[in-house]
Design a protein around this motif. Structure first.
Motif, PDB file in Angstrom:
ATOM      1  N   LYS A 628      17.548 -36.399  11.962  1.00  0.00           N
ATOM      2  CA  LYS A 628      17.640 -35.612  10.735  1.00  0.00           C
ATOM      3  C   LYS A 628      17.646 -36.538   9.532  1.00  0.00           C
ATOM      4  O   LYS A 628      18.321 -37.570   9.523  1.00  0.00           O
ATOM      5  CB  LYS A 628      18.906 -34.754  10.714  1.00  0.00           C
ATOM      6  CG  LYS A 628      19.044 -33.943   9.420  1.00  0.00           C
ATOM      7  CD  LYS A 628      20.245 -33.032   9.449  1.00  0.00           C
ATOM      8  CE  LYS A 628      20.453 -32.379   8.082  1.00  0.00           C
ATOM      9  NZ  LYS A 628      19.294 -31.577   7.618  1.00  0.00           N
ATOM     10  N   LEU A 638      26.459 -28.500  10.407  1.00  0.00           N
ATOM     11  CA  LEU A 638      25.424 -28.039  11.330  1.00  0.00           C
ATOM     12  C   LEU A 638      26.080 -27.467  12.579  1.00  0.00           C
ATOM     13  O   LEU A 638      27.035 -28.048  13.114  1.00  0.00           O
ATOM     14  CB  LEU A 638      24.504 -29.202  11.729  1.00  0.00           C
ATOM     15  CG  LEU A 638      23.935 -30.056  10.584  1.00  0.00           C
ATOM     16  CD1 LEU A 638      23.108 -31.203  11.149  1.00  0.00           C
ATOM     17  CD2 LEU A 638      23.096 -29.197   9.647  1.00  0.00           C
ATOM     18  N   PHE A 650      21.703 -26.839  16.594  1.00  0.00           N
ATOM     19  CA  PHE A 650      20.915 -25.616  16.741  1.00  0.00           C
ATOM     20  C   PHE A 650      19.511 -25.844  16.173  1.00  0.00           C
ATOM     21  O   PHE A 650      19.318 -26.572  15.194  1.00  0.00           O
ATOM     22  CB  PHE A 650      21.626 -24.483  16.011  1.00  0.00           C
ATOM     23  CG  PHE A 650      21.088 -23.116  16.307  1.00  0.00           C
ATOM     24  CD1 PHE A 650      20.991 -22.656  17.608  1.00  0.00           C
ATOM     25  CD2 PHE A 650      20.692 -22.274  15.268  1.00  0.00           C
ATOM     26  CE1 PHE A 650      20.504 -21.379  17.884  1.00  0.00           C
ATOM     27  CE2 PHE A 650      20.203 -21.005  15.527  1.00  0.00           C
ATOM     28  CZ  PHE A 650      20.107 -20.550  16.836  1.00  0.00           C
ATOM     29  N   THR A 651      18.538 -25.189  16.794  1.00  0.00           N
ATOM     30  CA  THR A 651      17.139 -25.459  16.436  1.00  0.00           C
ATOM     31  C   THR A 651      16.824 -25.128  14.989  1.00  0.00           C
ATOM     32  O   THR A 651      15.940 -25.751  14.385  1.00  0.00           O
ATOM     33  CB  THR A 651      16.209 -24.651  17.346  1.00  0.00           C
ATOM     34  OG1 THR A 651      16.597 -23.271  17.302  1.00  0.00           O
ATOM     35  CG2 THR A 651      16.307 -25.146  18.787  1.00  0.00           C
ATOM     36  N   SER A 652      17.510 -24.177  14.411  1.00  0.00           N
ATOM     37  CA  SER A 652      17.240 -23.789  13.024  1.00  0.00           C
ATOM     38  C   SER A 652      18.499 -23.974  12.193  1.00  0.00           C
ATOM     39  O   SER A 652      19.596 -23.629  12.619  1.00  0.00           O
ATOM     40  CB  SER A 652      16.790 -22.328  12.946  1.00  0.00           C
ATOM     41  OG  SER A 652      16.728 -21.891  11.591  1.00  0.00           O
ATOM     42  N   GLU A 653      18.334 -24.546  11.000  1.00  0.00           N
ATOM     43  CA  GLU A 653      19.459 -24.675  10.078  1.00  0.00           C
ATOM     44  C   GLU A 653      19.589 -23.459   9.170  1.00  0.00           C
ATOM     45  O   GLU A 653      20.461 -23.406   8.308  1.00  0.00           O
ATOM     46  CB  GLU A 653      19.302 -25.934   9.223  1.00  0.00           C
ATOM     47  CG  GLU A 653      19.385 -27.218  10.026  1.00  0.00           C
ATOM     48  CD  GLU A 653      19.270 -28.455   9.146  1.00  0.00           C
ATOM     49  OE1 GLU A 653      19.516 -28.339   7.932  1.00  0.00           O
ATOM     50  OE2 GLU A 653      18.929 -29.519   9.684  1.00  0.00           O
ATOM     51  N   GLY A 654      18.727 -22.467   9.338  1.00  0.00           N
ATOM     52  CA  GLY A 654      18.778 -21.280   8.504  1.00  0.00           C
ATOM     53  C   GLY A 654      20.112 -20.570   8.617  1.00  0.00           C
ATOM     54  O   GLY A 654      20.569 -20.267   9.724  1.00  0.00           O
ATOM     55  N   SER A 655      20.717 -20.295   7.478  1.00  0.00           N
ATOM     56  CA  SER A 655      22.057 -19.703   7.489  1.00  0.00           C
ATOM     57  C   SER A 655      22.046 -18.231   7.844  1.00  0.00           C
ATOM     58  O   SER A 655      23.105 -17.621   7.979  1.00  0.00           O
ATOM     59  CB  SER A 655      22.733 -19.904   6.125  1.00  0.00           C
ATOM     60  OG  SER A 655      21.943 -19.360   5.093  1.00  0.00           O
ATOM     61  N   ARG A 657      20.681 -17.255  10.705  1.00  0.00           N
ATOM     62  CA  ARG A 657      20.612 -17.235  12.174  1.00  0.00           C
ATOM     63  C   ARG A 657      22.023 -17.248  12.745  1.00  0.00           C
ATOM     64  O   ARG A 657      22.543 -18.275  13.179  1.00  0.00           O
ATOM     65  CB  ARG A 657      19.797 -18.428  12.665  1.00  0.00           C
ATOM     66  CG  ARG A 657      18.353 -18.468  12.184  1.00  0.00           C
ATOM     67  CD  ARG A 657      17.490 -17.518  12.987  1.00  0.00           C
ATOM     68  NE  ARG A 657      17.414 -17.962  14.389  1.00  0.00           N
ATOM     69  CZ  ARG A 657      16.535 -18.859  14.837  1.00  0.00           C
ATOM     70  NH1 ARG A 657      15.640 -19.389  14.005  1.00  0.00           N
ATOM     71  NH2 ARG A 657      16.522 -19.193  16.103  1.00  0.00           N
ATOM     72  N   GLY A 660      23.271 -18.724  16.205  1.00  0.00           N
ATOM     73  CA  GLY A 660      23.615 -20.138  16.345  1.00  0.00           C
ATOM     74  C   GLY A 660      25.108 -20.376  16.420  1.00  0.00           C
ATOM     75  O   GLY A 660      25.565 -21.378  16.994  1.00  0.00           O
TER      76      GLY A 660
END
Length: 693
Positions: A628, A638, A650-655, A657, A660
């Motif tokens: 990263k 994260l 987790f594969t996505s850092e989108g908040s 999701r 996760g």
């Protein structure tokens, strides 16, 4: 507050009708302390007063015996109406040892100075004492009133002339006044006595009568508690809760050489104060105001601000120790007795006076044995041994125990191979805890082990904080309750069940405030109606500065609003303020951001508000299983878990999701500076289980 006794030493085990002492500050009591005789009590009180004076504190010290006698007694006894002349007269003549004193003989000598028979009565000795009748009805013609004005006003109070029998207080007076006389001499410049002197020094000595609050004592006494211990704790707590003006009104009485009882004429106020939960001080209106400075507030600065500005908002109550697991202590706890209370055996075996020399040893056995709960009452002669079991008190003459497995025994003797050092397999009295030792400190969250520690130290009840009531509120027109039909423009409310479960997991009392629409009038009504049911409110959604961020808008109108733009991902805006003195934490509406902000910011803040100390979650340095590149300027959290000793994210850092959070077992915290993380680099991992209350 001191519950005094006129009798002899009461032994090591806490008992009723003994000396009990309890200190309280701001409505928070220390554990009541059992003092087995007057010599130990005087030493403890002297040390306590000296420590408080050295610390610059003021002390109201109450003693539950009369400071004076009915009118005419002092003049006849000393030739003066000065009550301190009576104190000094007794101090010069009372002979006091732990196991004996001369109070009955001295009372007889005083009676001989008066005409007729009396005024003292109640000979507690088996043999007759000249001039001291056994019954009050035998008195006549002594010429003194039966009661002081204070006893006449205090319904149920006994006269000072009775020395023995149910309710007798006369012995306490005779054996207590010499102690007060010595304290007055030692602390001459720092001590004043009410109502004989102006209270213009550090220490005020006052006369108390715990039975003034008898109803409250009965109503609040935990099962199994010793009444004397509970009533001094409750009276100390009650008086320390009183506003200065009310206490001053109680102390504002005319001089009387007879003395008086603090609180006469104010019984209703004392009872109400004793029965009422302790009211915490409200938070300051500007407690959330962040100092002017950077547009974005670093995480550490935000946490330090909460740590420095918040304080407990919960009340205080005394509960039996069986009911306090998970509660926060409202004051330090001191051991009421030593643990172990007496030297005892650590093993099953044979006890004798050590050491034992090298080689074969033979010792005759004496008849009898020592067992836990069934101590041997005699002494063990030197060169002899006694059968002893684990936990049994060491009899007199025994300081060493040999394991039964190391002994060849017959009914009349034991044989074993030495050497054996003195004190082997024996526990010393108080080697774990000593009476008066602070064993647990204020703000501690009580664990099952703590309950065991307190029980072993003789503690029956403690002052704890009432359980924090946390309201959980979701806001937003787009929200629908899980399980209900939802159209394309709606989403299910994930925050309220998630945050509610978190509150219950932290052992706080959940107050479900439901959902509120994006309507200021309706949201205001919810806050107005329910704020009083909560000690703190966690809301999610509407915590930024947009058109529909109504939590922020409403809090802004209170004059206590602070919108924190925190340099954190996920999260950023936190809206904080007070609604009718109830603190409100406005969390982000995004579920991942709401959870992270609850863990990082709300968790330690709620602990302080509940009465606990500020704590940091436990973290670990573990190798990364990811790459990263992180920009400078903010803290990032994260979602992460450990696989084969390494931390993966987790594969996505989108908040958005939220799944996760279920996938993760903790968080990776990346500090504010820029970082370029490669597999194998150490990273800070915080497991979810570290976010405990």
């Amino acid at each position: 507050m001191v519950d005094w006794s006129g009798g002899n030493d009461r032994g090591p085990t806490p008992k009723k009708d003994a000396i009990w002492v309890c200190a309280a500050r701001d409505g928070v009591t220390d554990a009541p302390i059992y003092l087995r005789n007057r010599q130990l009590a005087e030493k403890w009180i002297r040390a306590f007063l000296a420590e408080e004076v050295d610390a610059g504190h003021r002390v109201l010290a109450g003693f539950d015996f009369a400071f004076g006698y009915p009118d005419g007694f002092g003049k006849a006894l000393t030739g003066s109406d000065d009550p301190f002349a009576v104190w000094d007269w007794f101090a010069q003549r009372v002979k006091d040892a732990p196991d004996a004193n001369n109070r009955f003989d001295l009372a007889g000598e005083i009676n001989a100075m008066f005409p007729g028979i009396g005024p003292f009565w109640g000979n507690g000795r088996r043999h007759d004492i000249p001039h001291l009748p056994r019954k009050g009805s035998a008195r006549e013609g002594h010429g003194l009133p039966e009661k002081r004005a204070a006893e006449a006003q205090a319904k149920g109070a006994f006269p000072v002339w009775q020395l023995a029998g149910a309710g007798a207080v006369g012995s306490q007076v005779i054996m207590g006044l010499p102690v007060l006389a010595r304290l007055r001499a030692e602390f001459r410049d720092a001590l004043r006595v009410w109502p004989f002197e102006p209270l213009d020094a550090s220490i005020a000595i006052v006369e108390i009568w715990p039975s003034l609050i008898a109803k409250a004592v009965t109503a609040t006494m935990p099962e199994g508690q010793i009444k004397d211990a509970h009533q001094v704790a409750l009276l100390a707590q009650t008086l320390s809760r009183l506003p200065a003006t009310q206490l001053a009104a109680m102390l504002d009485i005319p001089y009387t050489a007879e003395g008086s009882i603090l609180g006469l004429g104010h019984v209703s106020l004392l009872e109400e104060t004793a029965m009422a939960p302790a009211a915490p001080r409200p938070l300051k209106n500007d407690c959330f105001a962040m100092p002017q400075g950077a547009h974005w507030t670093p995480v550490d600065d935000a946490l330090e601000h909460l740590r420095s500005q918040l304080r407990p908002v919960t009340g205080i109550e005394n509960l039996p120790i069986a009911q306090v697991a998970g509660r926060f202590l409202a004051g330090d706890v001191e051991a009421a007795r030593a643990h172990p209370p007496a030297p005892n055996a650590a093993v099953d075996g044979y006890g004798f006076a050590g050491p034992a020399a090298e080689g074969m040893q033979r010792m005759p056995l004496i008849t009898g044995r020592a067992a836990a709960g069934a101590p041997f009452s005699g002494a063990v002669p030197e060169g002899r041994a006694i059968r002893i079991l684990t936990g049994a008190n060491l009899p007199e003459g025994v300081d060493t125990v040999i394991l039964q497995e190391d002994v060849t025994a017959t009914p009349s003797e034991i044989a074993f191979q030495g050497p054996l050092k003195k004190g082997a397999n024996a526990r010393k009295a108080g080697e774990d805890m000593v009476a008066g030792q602070t064993i647990l400190t204020s703000g501690r969250r009580l664990s099952p082990a703590d309950l065991g520690t307190m029980a072993a130290a003789g503690i029956g009840s403690v002052a704890v904080r009432q359980c924090l009531r946390v309201g959980v509120l979701s806001t937003g027109d787009e929200l629908q309750d899980p399980g209900m039909p939802a159209d394309a423009g709606q989403i299910y409310d994930a925050n309220r069940p998630m945050l509610s479960a978190l509150i219950k997991h932290w052992d706080y009392t959940l107050v479900d405030l439901g959902r509120a629409p994006d309507d200021q009038t309706k949201l205001r009504a919810v806050l107005d109606q329910r704020a009083a049911d909560c000690d703190v409110i966690l809301s999610s959604g509407g915590a930024s500065a947009g058109d529909e961020d109504h939590i922020s808008t409403l809090l802004e109108g209170t004059g206590s609003f602070a919108l924190w733009r925190i340099a954190v991902k996920p999260g950023r805006p936190l809206a904080l303020g007070l609604w009718n003195n109830t603190p409100v934490f406005g969390l982000p509406g995004n579920p991942v951001a709401a959870m992270v902000c609850a863990l990082i910011f709300a968790r330690p803040a709620l602990r302080v508000l509940a009465g606990g100390g500020w704590t940091e979650p436990q973290s670990y340095q573990l190798p990364a299983a990811f790459s990263k590149s992180k920009k400078a300027g903010r803290r990032e959290y994260l979602r992460a878990r450990i696989t084969d000793g390494e931390v993966e994210i987790f594969t996505s850092e989108g908040s958005g999701r939220i799944s996760g959070l279920s996938w993760a077992t903790g968080l990776v915290a990346l500090n504010d500076p820029a970082q370029n993380i490669k597999p194998g680099d150490p990273v800070t991992y915080i497991p979810f289980y570290s976010f405990e209350p």
